[in-house]
Design a protein around this motif. Structure first.
Motif, PDB file in Angstrom:
ATOM      1  N   ASN A 184      48.911  40.043  77.306  1.00  0.00           N
ATOM      2  CA  ASN A 184      50.081  39.252  77.672  1.00  0.00           C
ATOM      3  C   ASN A 184      49.731  38.309  78.827  1.00  0.00           C
ATOM      4  O   ASN A 184      48.633  38.358  79.381  1.00  0.00           O
ATOM      5  N   TYR A 185      50.709  37.485  79.221  1.00  0.00           N
ATOM      6  CA  TYR A 185      50.411  36.453  80.213  1.00  0.00           C
ATOM      7  C   TYR A 185      50.104  37.048  81.589  1.00  0.00           C
ATOM      8  O   TYR A 185      49.254  36.538  82.318  1.00  0.00           O
ATOM      9  N   ALA A 206      48.438  27.989  81.407  1.00  0.00           N
ATOM     10  CA  ALA A 206      49.618  28.277  80.581  1.00  0.00           C
ATOM     11  C   ALA A 206      49.553  27.514  79.265  1.00  0.00           C
ATOM     12  O   ALA A 206      50.001  27.995  78.219  1.00  0.00           O
ATOM     13  N   THR A 207      48.976  26.306  79.306  1.00  0.00           N
ATOM     14  CA  THR A 207      48.873  25.481  78.093  1.00  0.00           C
ATOM     15  C   THR A 207      47.989  26.154  77.051  1.00  0.00           C
ATOM     16  O   THR A 207      48.337  26.212  75.864  1.00  0.00           O
ATOM     17  N   PHE A 241      47.260  29.365  76.848  1.00  0.00           N
ATOM     18  CA  PHE A 241      47.939  30.582  76.394  1.00  0.00           C
ATOM     19  C   PHE A 241      48.997  30.238  75.337  1.00  0.00           C
ATOM     20  O   PHE A 241      49.106  30.909  74.301  1.00  0.00           O
ATOM     21  N   ALA A 242      49.762  29.172  75.591  1.00  0.00           N
ATOM     22  CA  ALA A 242      50.818  28.773  74.652  1.00  0.00           C
ATOM     23  C   ALA A 242      50.244  28.309  73.318  1.00  0.00           C
ATOM     24  O   ALA A 242      50.833  28.551  72.258  1.00  0.00           O
ATOM     25  N   LYS A 243      49.086  27.627  73.360  1.00  0.00           N
ATOM     26  CA  LYS A 243      48.471  27.151  72.121  1.00  0.00           C
ATOM     27  C   LYS A 243      48.043  28.314  71.231  1.00  0.00           C
ATOM     28  O   LYS A 243      48.112  28.222  70.000  1.00  0.00           O
ATOM     29  N   LEU A 254      49.363  31.326  71.297  1.00  0.00           N
ATOM     30  CA  LEU A 254      50.463  32.275  71.077  1.00  0.00           C
ATOM     31  C   LEU A 254      50.964  32.193  69.646  1.00  0.00           C
ATOM     32  O   LEU A 254      51.249  31.116  69.133  1.00  0.00           O
ATOM     33  N   GLY A 288      54.941  38.792  72.852  1.00  0.00           N
ATOM     34  CA  GLY A 288      54.518  37.569  73.516  1.00  0.00           C
ATOM     35  C   GLY A 288      53.083  37.595  73.983  1.00  0.00           C
ATOM     36  O   GLY A 288      52.765  37.090  75.066  1.00  0.00           O
TER      37      GLY A 288
END
Length: 453
Positions: free
Chosen positions: A115-116, A136-137, A139-141, A143, A149
């Protein structure tokens, strides 16, 4: 008063000025006139002008040896510094251990997830070189539809390895960029591939005498697809973005299957196949191909009209084609679904150089198909019927003209070119319904041969 004598006396009494003085006076006069036109005072520039840095540095000339050497050395130092900023094998291994240590349960099937919050913990322990990957970018890509999450640690690690590989490869290619402008010329790429050969186990069997032909074969694919305007150079960024480099470096795999080798343009069997075809076509063994020799290419059913256009438009030497030109021809013929190949063939079909194909151009090429059909004792097909079918397939924006973009957009470029330039290709199209009906029968027969009752 004698005006001639007066003019000579005036000129003789006027002091001679150097070229620099003349240029300075000209610049001053231009500045005054320009400022007058703009409505500003010549010597009252804004204070910010003094702090604007120089952003353009002219490349040193060929005779400026010292400047060129300084540029080369500074680029080498820069690339070495960038290389040291990349993760090495030990650091990558340490990163994997940290990801494995901080993974977030439960497992997603067999995959470990994170997780984050734990992702940031790894970032703090991983060291400064890894900071750019722990955002964060990123991680979001990565996800996906995880209910908690989380992202897969394997996917993240593969992402990091891919990034490191891209940077390493870019630095490696940049070492061959003599001009330092972000692109490679043909000679630069030839040097890169030549020095890469010893690192590729799949090419161990190549004789050194064949190296030059192999390098030429490999380089032509890069330039055929990445330099369609024939500028003689390719951006390093484009080389990294395409899949050709992956195909080339795939030859590091010692266990590469025979099927994979045959489908890979850069493999030894593929290069030997293409060069072997060239030698077989060269009946007079002069190292070049005449129009008659090229007519036996493939199934030997390319029309004379099309072959005439090949020798009119492509680079030849005393009316004969060398190996490099032949490679472009092969790449176009074997990849007719690709835009670059269609662009090559479209240029040959556009006999009037109008950037479109009209009914006249289509009729010129199909008439040769009709003549070939008569020679083989077949009843020629009506041009009007074929012309209507082609326009129906392509659906051009202009109902009377077919542009290259129309051909690409229709996804029917391969079929259209087959109809116009190759008797065998036209026969396959004309009998497509019969062939479709026969294939299932053949498949059933083949299926039954290997089955035990």
């Amino acid at each position: 008063m004698d005006w001639k004598k007066a003019l000579k006396a005036h000129v003789a009494g006027k002091p001679t000025r150097s070229e620099e003085e003349k240029r300075a006076e000209e610049t001053q006069l231009f500045t005054e006139l320009y400022c007058q036109w703009k409505g500003v005072q010549p010597n009252r520039q804004h204070e910010s002008f003094k702090s604007i840095p120089k952003f353009y540095f002219k490349l040193p000339a060929e005779d400026e040896v010292l400047q060129q050497k300084l540029r080369e050395e500074s680029r080498a130092v820069f690339l070495q510094r960038r290389s040291r900023q990349l993760l090495d094998n030990d650091e990558l291994q340490s990163l994997w251990f940290l990801l494995d240590k901080h993974h977030t349960p439960p497992l997603m099937g067999d995959e470990k997830m994170i997780n984050y919050e734990d992702f940031l913990k790894v970032s703090q322990e991983a060291g400064p070189k890894c900071k750019t990957y722990f955002t964060a970018t990123v991680f979001a890509k990565l996800l996906q539809k995880d209910p908690y999450g989380r992202i897969s640690i394997m996917q993240f690690f593969n992402y990091v390895m891919r990034k490191v590989w891209l940077h390493q490869t870019r630095i490696g290619l940049s070492l061959y960029d003599v001009a330092g402008q972000g692109y490679l010329k043909e000679a630069d790429l030839e040097n890169y591939i030549l020095e890469l050969i010893p690192t590729l186990p799949q090419l161990d069997g190549l004789e050194k005498s064949f190296y030059s032909f192999y390098v030429c074969t490999a380089v032509r694919k890069f330039f055929f697809f990445l330099d369609p305007l024939r500028t003689g150079r390719i951006k390093i960024q484009d080389i990294l973005a395409c899949s050709f480099l992956d195909d080339l470096l795939e030859l590091r795999d010692e266990d590469l299957s025979k099927e994979m080798q045959e489908s890979n343009w850069f493999s030894a069997p593929s290069a030997l196949r293409v060069y072997g075809q060239y030698l077989n076509l060269d009946k007079d063994h002069n190292g070049m191909l005449s129009k008659e020799e090229l007519s036996r290419y493939g199934t030997g059913t390319l029309t004379p009209v099309f072959l005439n256009r090949v020798f009119q438009e492509c680079l030849t030497y005393d009316g004969e084609m060398d190996y490099k030109t032949y490679l472009d021809f092969v790449l176009a013929m074997e990849n007719r679904k690709e835009p670059q190949a269609l662009q090559y063939i479209f240029r040959l079909l556009d006999i009037q150089n109008r950037n479109y194909l009209n009914i006249f151009a289509l009729n010129t090429f199909f008439r040769a198909i009709q003549e070939q059909m008569k020679i083989h004792g077949q009843e020629p097909v009506s041009f009007e019927d074929v012309k209507d079918e082609i326009f129906d397939m392509v659906k051009p924006a202009d109902p009377l003209k077919i542009t290259l973009q129309d051909l690409i957009n229709s996804s029917q470029g391969e079929t259209v070119t087959n109809i116009l330039i190759d008797l065998n290709g036209f026969w396959t199209y004309e009998n497509r319904e019969v062939l479709v009906q026969e294939n299932p029968v053949d498949d059933l027969e083949n299926f039954g041969e290997g089955e035990e009752v």
